[in-house]
Design an enzyme around this catalytic site. Structure first.
Site, short mmCIF file in Angstrom:
data_model
loop_
_atom_site.label_atom_id
_atom_site.label_comp_id
_atom_site.label_asym_id
_atom_site.label_seq_id
_atom_site.Cartn_x
_atom_site.Cartn_y
_atom_site.Cartn_z
N ILE A 19 0.82 -1.20 0.00
CA ILE A 19 0.00 0.00 0.00
C ILE A 19 0.86 1.26 0.00
CG2 ILE A 19 -1.64 1.35 1.37
CD1 ILE A 19 -2.91 -1.30 2.25
N ASP A 38 11.29 3.81 4.34
CA ASP A 38 11.08 2.41 4.69
C ASP A 38 12.24 1.99 5.56
OD1 ASP A 38 9.10 0.12 3.43
OD2 ASP A 38 10.96 -0.73 4.20
N ASP A 62 11.77 4.77 16.15
CA ASP A 62 12.78 5.40 17.00
C ASP A 62 12.57 6.92 16.91
OD1 ASP A 62 15.38 6.88 17.38
OD2 ASP A 62 16.06 4.88 17.95
N ASN A 86 2.07 5.51 6.98
CA ASN A 86 1.62 4.21 6.49
C ASN A 86 2.35 3.04 7.12
OD1 ASN A 86 0.50 2.26 4.30
ND2 ASN A 86 2.73 2.11 4.09
N SER A 137 -7.21 1.06 10.00
CA SER A 137 -7.62 -0.25 9.53
C SER A 137 -9.01 -0.57 10.07
CB SER A 137 -6.64 -1.33 10.02
OG SER A 137 -7.13 -2.63 9.78
N TYR A 149 -2.38 -5.23 17.49
CA TYR A 149 -2.60 -4.53 16.22
C TYR A 149 -3.90 -3.72 16.27
CZ TYR A 149 -3.06 -3.76 11.19
OH TYR A 149 -3.19 -3.19 9.94
N LYS A 153 -4.30 0.46 16.00
CA LYS A 153 -5.06 1.15 14.96
C LYS A 153 -6.19 1.98 15.56
CE LYS A 153 -2.60 -0.17 11.50
NZ LYS A 153 -1.79 0.82 10.74
#
Length: 244
Positions: A19, A38, A62, A86, A137, A149, A153
C-alpha cells in the site's frame, strides 16, 4: 490523471512495497514530490526510483530517527506539505501469546511513530496548509487474535482526531484511511487472516478484496486541496465491511 497535489512535497512511511508504494506512486502521479521512507533501504530506493523521489531509509519507531527523517526531507526538498503515516506491522496470536516485547513493538511502529513524525512535521505542515493522512484499519473495530494490532489502529484513529483539533487552527488537516481486506503480501503472510478475510468478502456488499491502488486514491484525495474542508475523519475503504 489530474494533478491534485502539484507543487506539494509528501513523505510516505513504509513505502517500500504494498500500500505504501502505491500511495507514493499515486501522489507522484498527482504532481507531488515524494520522499519514500522504509526500514528496508533497498525497498525505499526501489520505490523512490520508480516515482522519481527521495529515499529516506530509517526506523521511524525510533524517536530520534523519525525526527531525522523529517529533518532530511526539509533540508533536501525544502519543506513538507503532506505526511502519510503508512508504516505498520502486524502480529497474529492469542492474547496469552502477546509478550511485552511484541506489544511494545507493534505499538511503537503503528502508533508511536506516527505521533513522533506528526510532532516534528507540524511546524512544516503549518507553513502551507498541510495535511496528515494516517493509515488505520478496519481492525480498529476488533478482530480476534490480534489485540495489539487492533489497539494500535484504534489509538491511531484517536490520534488523528486529536491532531485535527490541535493543528486545525494552524491550517493543518488530519484524516485517516481505514482499509479493509486488501490484496497485499502482508495479508498473505497470515494464513488465518486470509481465511477471515475470505469469509468477510463473501458477505460484504462489494464481494472482493481491495487493491493498494484503491487505498492510494483515497489517501491522495484526502491529502489534496479538494478535501480542504475535511478533517478529523476516518474514511473506510473496505468494500462495506463495517456495514455488513
Amino acid at each position: 490523471m489530474s494533478e491534485l497535489c502539484k507543487g506539494r512535497t509528501a513523505l510516505v512511511t513504509g513505502a517500500g512495497r504494498g500500500i505504501g508504494a502505491a500511495i507514493a506512486g499515486r501522489l507522484a502521479a498527482e504532481g507531488a514530490t515524494v520522499a519514500v521512507n522504509d526500514i528496508d533501504q533497498e525497498a525505499a530506493e526501489r520505490t523512490a526510483g520508480e516515482v522519481g523521489g527521495l529515499a529516506v531509509a530509517a526506523n521511524v519507531a525510533d524517536h530520534d530517527k523519525a525526527s531525522g527523517v523529517v529533518d532530511r526531507v526539509e533540508k533536501e526538498l525544502g519543506g513538507l506539505d503532506i505526511l502519510v503515516n503508512n508504516a505498520g506491522i502486524g502480529y497474529r496470536g492469542p492474547l496469552a501469546e502477546h509478550t511485552p516485547k511484541i506489544w511494545n513493538r507493534v505499538l511503537a511502529v503503528n502508533l508511536s511513530a506516527p505521533f513522533f513524525l506528526a510532532q516534528r512535521a507540524a511546524p512544516l505542515l503549518a507553513r502551507n496548509e498541510g495535511a496528515v493522512v494516517n493509515l488505520c484499519s478496519v481492525a480498529m473495530m476488533g478482530i480476534s487474535g490480534q489485540v495489539a494490532y487492533d489497539v494500535s489502529k484504534g489509538g491511531l484513529a484517536t490520534l488523528t482526531r486529536s491532531l485535527a483539533v490541535e493543528l486545525g487552527r494552524a491550517g493543518v488537516r488530519a484524516n485517516a484511511v481505514c482499509p479493509g481486506f486488501i490484496d497485499t503480501p502482508m495479508l498473505e503472510q497470515a494464513k488465518d487472516l486470509v481465511e477471515i478475510g475470505a469469509r468477510h468478502v463473501r458477505t460484504q456488499p462489494i464481494r472482493r478484496l481491495g487493491t493498494p491502488e484503491e487505498v492510494a486514491a483515497a489517501v491522495s484525495w484526502l491529502a489534496s486541496t479538494e478535501a480542504s474542508y475535511i478533517t478529523g475523519q476516518c474514511l473506510f475503504v473496505d468494500g462495506g465491511w463495517v456495514r455488513s
